[in-house]
Design an enzyme around this catalytic site. Structure first.
Site, PDB file in Angstrom:
ATOM      1  N   ARG A 146       0.779  -0.968   0.108  1.00  0.00           N
ATOM      2  CA  ARG A 146       0.015  -0.022   0.060  1.00  0.00           C
ATOM      3  C   ARG A 146       0.852   1.274   0.065  1.00  0.00           C
ATOM      4  NH1 ARG A 146      -2.039  -3.256   3.955  1.00  0.00           N
ATOM      5  NH2 ARG A 146      -4.428  -4.154   3.542  1.00  0.00           N
ATOM      6  N   LYS A 170      -1.887  -2.371   7.780  1.00  0.00           N
ATOM      7  CA  LYS A 170      -3.038  -1.874   8.691  1.00  0.00           C
ATOM      8  C   LYS A 170      -3.140  -2.510  10.145  1.00  0.00           C
ATOM      9  CE  LYS A 170      -6.198  -0.540   4.812  1.00  0.00           C
ATOM     10  NZ  LYS A 170      -7.499  -0.584   4.391  1.00  0.00           N
ATOM     11  N   HIS A 239      -2.692   2.509  -5.390  1.00  0.00           N
ATOM     12  CA  HIS A 239      -3.543   1.202  -5.427  1.00  0.00           C
ATOM     13  C   HIS A 239      -4.007   0.464  -6.522  1.00  0.00           C
ATOM     14  CE1 HIS A 239      -5.357  -0.274  -1.585  1.00  0.00           C
ATOM     15  NE2 HIS A 239      -6.208  -0.798  -2.400  1.00  0.00           N
ATOM     16  N   ARG A 242      -1.236  -2.019  -6.644  1.00  0.00           N
ATOM     17  CA  ARG A 242      -1.525  -3.066  -5.804  1.00  0.00           C
ATOM     18  C   ARG A 242      -2.553  -4.097  -6.305  1.00  0.00           C
ATOM     19  NH1 ARG A 242      -1.700  -4.856  -0.074  1.00  0.00           N
ATOM     20  NH2 ARG A 242      -3.783  -5.213   0.441  1.00  0.00           N
ATOM     21  N   HIS A 265      -4.751  -9.170   3.700  1.00  0.00           N
ATOM     22  CA  HIS A 265      -6.065  -9.100   3.830  1.00  0.00           C
ATOM     23  C   HIS A 265      -6.390 -10.046   5.124  1.00  0.00           C
ATOM     24  CE1 HIS A 265      -7.175  -7.766  -0.429  1.00  0.00           C
ATOM     25  NE2 HIS A 265      -6.812  -6.826   0.223  1.00  0.00           N
ATOM     26  N   TYR A 274     -10.655 -10.200  -6.998  1.00  0.00           N
ATOM     27  CA  TYR A 274      -9.704 -10.231  -8.044  1.00  0.00           C
ATOM     28  C   TYR A 274      -9.982 -11.575  -8.818  1.00  0.00           C
ATOM     29  CZ  TYR A 274      -7.085  -6.751  -5.572  1.00  0.00           C
ATOM     30  OH  TYR A 274      -6.548  -5.804  -4.658  1.00  0.00           O
TER      31      TYR A 274
END
Length: 293
Positions: A146, A170, A239, A242, A265, A274
């Site tokens: 990210r 995150k 992004h 990414r 994730h 995806y």
């Protein structure tokens, strides 16, 4: 209605990024202004579900997208759950609110031939700025990092011997990412340039021309400028790289669980989007290759 303790909780306990904290502050500020000016509410227990619904309708009437309204409601829910845990609320006024429906949007990605065109461009060859800019693009493309992770990357996070790096994502969660040989070679060249640019060591891997750590807008502008040379798509952001990383892995046979781990994730459903891009690619191949298509 003071939200300072809540923002402090998000920063110090949940480890939210400064960018996310600013977005939360702005969204909550808009809602609290509405409550104070329209409904003359001065304390959280006086907020009702009706007020939340009316505010959502007003936001949608301004032309806000459903995804934006859903995000704002998610922010409110996080706040009210915090207030309930703190004993300041008996009921959550957002509990009965139904989220507006949104259509599924496929992630935008850059085809591999366009990535080759960018990375092999003469514009990204030369001195320190060009070496750094190319490495930012290559690292995002080869690791799926990210923007905030690129900004926060430190030299100590890199293990050249083990061909890997530790990414802090995150929620302060860490994950291990393998490094390709091309990327390692470029990183080592960059570090040699970096030594000559920096005057005071701070440990951050990516630096500006003046030797300071890079920042969010620096990375964003760099990527937008470079992608603009090969694509007319309105989506040109870090992004997108990414998304490109994940899509290329999936199209070349990587399993969805491995991609989830590489992207960091926590929920597999966030990665499964995806697969839709991959299926779209299969449809194109079928239509071009099958004699009865």
């Amino acid at each position: 209605m003071d939200i300072a303790p809540f923002l402090s909780y998000l920063e110090n306990v949940k480890r939210y990024s400064p960018h996310t904290l600013l977005a939360y502050k702005e969204d909550l500020g808009q809602f609290l202004d509405y409550c104070a000016t329209i409904n003359e509410v001065s304390d959280f227990p006086d907020v009702t579900s009706k007020m939340v619904r009316e505010w959502m309708v007003i936001e949608m009437s301004k032309g806000r997208k459903a995804t934006t309204t859903r995000r704002k409601l998610s922010v409110l829910r996080t706040l009210f759950k915090y207030l309930m845990r703190e004993g300041r609320l008996a009921e959550d006024p957002t509990e009965t609110i139904i989220l507006p429906k949104t259509g599924r949007r496929l992630p935008v990605f850059v085809p591999d031939y366009q990535m080759d065109e960018i990375l092999d461009s003469e514009d990204l060859q030369g001195g320190f700025p060009e070496v750094r800019d190319r490495l930012v693009l290559l690292m995002a493309y080869c690791t799926g990092m990210r923007r905030s992770e690129l900004v926060g990357l430190k030299i100590r996070d890199i293990d050249f011997a083990g061909k890997s790096l530790v990414i802090t994502g995150k929620g302060n969660k860490q994950r291990l990412i393998p490094l390709a040989n091309e990327l390692i070679a470029d990183m080592q060249v960059y570090l040699e340039f970096r030594k000559k640019q920096i005057t005071r060591e701070h440990g951050y891997f990516f630096i500006t021309d003046k030797g300071a750590p890079v920042y969010d807008k620096f990375i964003y502008r760099l990527v937008v400028r470079c992608l603009g040379k090969v694509t007319t798509s309105s989506k040109r952001s870090p992004h997108v790289l990414r998304h490109t990383f994940a899509t290329q892995l999936l199209n070349n046979g990587a399993c969805i669980e491995a991609i989830r781990a590489l992207l960091g994730h926590s929920d597999l459903s966030a990665t499964q989007v995806y697969t839709h891009n991959s299926f779209e690619n299969l449809i194109k191949v079928f239509n071009q290759a099958h004699p009865r298509a």
